[in-house]
Design a protein around this motif. Structure first.
Motif: not given
Lengths: 266, 213
Positions: B33-37, B158-166, B189-192, B204-207
């Motif tokens: 599910l993608v969309g802005p926070s 947003e399972p990756f929001s607290a992690l750095d890229e690697e 859920v992600t915004h990426d 699925i696009g949030g908008s």
């Protein structure tokens, strides 16, 4: 100033605080056994054990008075904290209507002087037929303790929130279980301060106990005050030492039990 | 269809947060599910899991209407963005917690926790306290704990929001792997948008989902 530089100053402040707190207690212990202490002597002129005899074998039965004082204060501490916690849950977690009002109303008993409030309260107790009973005294002490309990519990409940509880619930724990398993351990420091506060407030109540209990419910504070009023310094001092000492012992025991409970859970 | 949502309306403090949301997810699907926070994705998750009351509409999981079932009986686990590990428990105890609720005895549940620790590549860290772990490790523990509950459906917020890229790359692969191994149905859920493309069967696009109110 670096951390290491600051350390001696910090220690000095700590020691000063300790002296300020302990010195009066020490003087009280000395006074407890003083027969004569004329000015300007540094130490008393003559000593006595009259106070110990009076304390142990005198007109008041010390053991039963201590017992009933502690029991009363523990009941007030438990009830006050439970009521405080439930109020806090209602306002902070379930966000009931008028929660701001609740937080102000909870502080009202602090604004009214306790002598005024105790007299009005006695009338209410008499109407309800609860005057001169333990229940009446418990209720009157609760009113005095609740402002502190509610405020402390509202603060900790707001900071702990329900995030861990909700996580436990989606993992399969019922609402009650999730509260006891994950929120309660986080609330424990707050519960401890609320209970201690309620305990010491109940333990130190004089006027409310006198009016609500009609002199039939005897507590340590109740039997202590006449000696102070009479100006019997030695007896007042030894009662005060017992008062402070017994409260400290209870705190110590509560702290120990909490520690055990925390460990047992792991 | 595994999960079906029809005309869902959610109200918080008397303001409509979600209006007429409908979507369907098939068994075993990985959907992003993608969309802005702030567009209501997290609220949707909470509504599915049952920790936010639904005003109207229907949520159906495995043919069963969820609306009146309390959160703890739904079998839908959210892995929250902020992990929400229990600080009064060790890593193993955290992972074993869903099993403790089910009444499985201590020895068995801790053994299972060990297995799950291995699944998320954290062998040997079971006795640590959760505050001794790095952000990435905490995220893995949260994941393992969710798997221990054997949910019918997994919701990743947003399972990756607290992690750095690697770490993100590692976690992506790990989540994909676990999704297949455990035959999960996963909604993330992600915004990426790139992340969503890399991981999911469907986006699925949030908008398109959330009509702004």
């Amino acid at each position: 100033m670096s951390k290491a530089d600051r350390k001696p100053y910090m220690n000095a402040v700590l020691i000063l605080t300790l002296v300020i707190i302990l010195l009066p207690v020490l003087i009280m212990i000395v006074w407890s056994f003083t027969a004569r202490w004329p000015w300007p002597n540094i130490m008393p002129e003559s000593w006595t054990t009259r106070t110990i005899t009076e304390l142990l074998y005198g007109s008041n039965d010390l053991v039963s008075i201590l017992g009933s004082s502690v029991l009363l204060a523990v009941i007030v501490a438990v009830l006050g904290t439970v009521i405080g916690l439930m109020t806090a849950r209602a306002t902070e977690i379930y966000r009931i209507r008028g929660r701001r009002v609740v937080s102000y109303v909870a502080l009202l008993p602090l604004i009214v002087p306790s002598t005024v409030f105790a007299m009005g309260f006695q009338v209410t107790l008499i109407r309800m037929g609860l005057n001169d009973t333990m229940t009446g005294v418990v209720i009157s002490h609760l009113v005095a303790a609740l402002p502190y309990c509610v405020t402390i519990m509202m603060d900790v409940t707001a900071s702990v929130g329900d995030r861990l509880e909700l996580q436990a619930q989606v993992l399969g724990a019922s609402p009650a279980r999730s509260f006891f398993d994950v929120s309660l351990p986080e609330l424990l420091p707050g519960i401890l301060s609320s209970a201690s506060m309620a305990f010491i407030i109940s333990y130190g109540q004089y006027f409310t106990t006198l009016l609500a209990g009609g002199g039939k419910i005897k507590t340590l504070a109740l039997v202590m005050v006449p000696y102070i009023q009479e100006g019997d310094r030695a007896l007042s001092s030894i009662y005060a030492v017992v008062f402070v000492g017994s409260a400290l012992v209870v705190f110590f025991v509560i702290e120990l039990m909490m520690h055990r409970a925390m460990k047992g859970e792991r | 269809m595994k999960l079906g949502i029809k005309d869902l309306n959610v109200e918080l403090n008397n303001t409509l947060i979600m209006k007429d949301v409908s979507l369907g997810i098939e068994e075993g699907e990985f959907v992003s599910l993608v969309g802005p926070s702030g567009c209501g994705k997290s609220t949707l998750f909470k509504a599915i899991a049952g920790i936010v009351p639904v005003k109207s509409g229907e949520i159906v999981l495995d043919g069963e209407k969820l609306n009146d079932i309390p959160a703890y009986k739904r079998g839908v686990v959210i892995v929250f963005q902020d992990m929400r590990l229990f600080p009064n428990m060790t890593v193993s105890e955290n992972i074993a917690y869903p099993l403790k609720i089910k009444g499985i005895d201590r020895k068995k549940r801790l053994a299972r926790a060990e297995e799950l620790l291995a699944d998320v590549q954290l062998e040997g860290l079971g006795d640590r306290r959760v505050n001794q772990l790095s952000g990435g490790q905490q995220q893995r523990v949260a994941l393992a704990r969710a798997l221990a509950a054997e949910p019918k459906m997994m919701l990743l917020d947003e399972p990756f929001s607290a992690l750095d890229e690697e770490l993100r790359e590692d976690m992506r692969q790990l989540i994909k792997k676990l999704h297949h191994e455990f035959h999960m149905t996963t909604l993330m859920v992600t915004h990426d948008i790139n992340e969503a493309r890399l991981m999911s069967d469907r986006i699925i696009g949030g908008s398109s989902l959330f009509h702004y109110v």
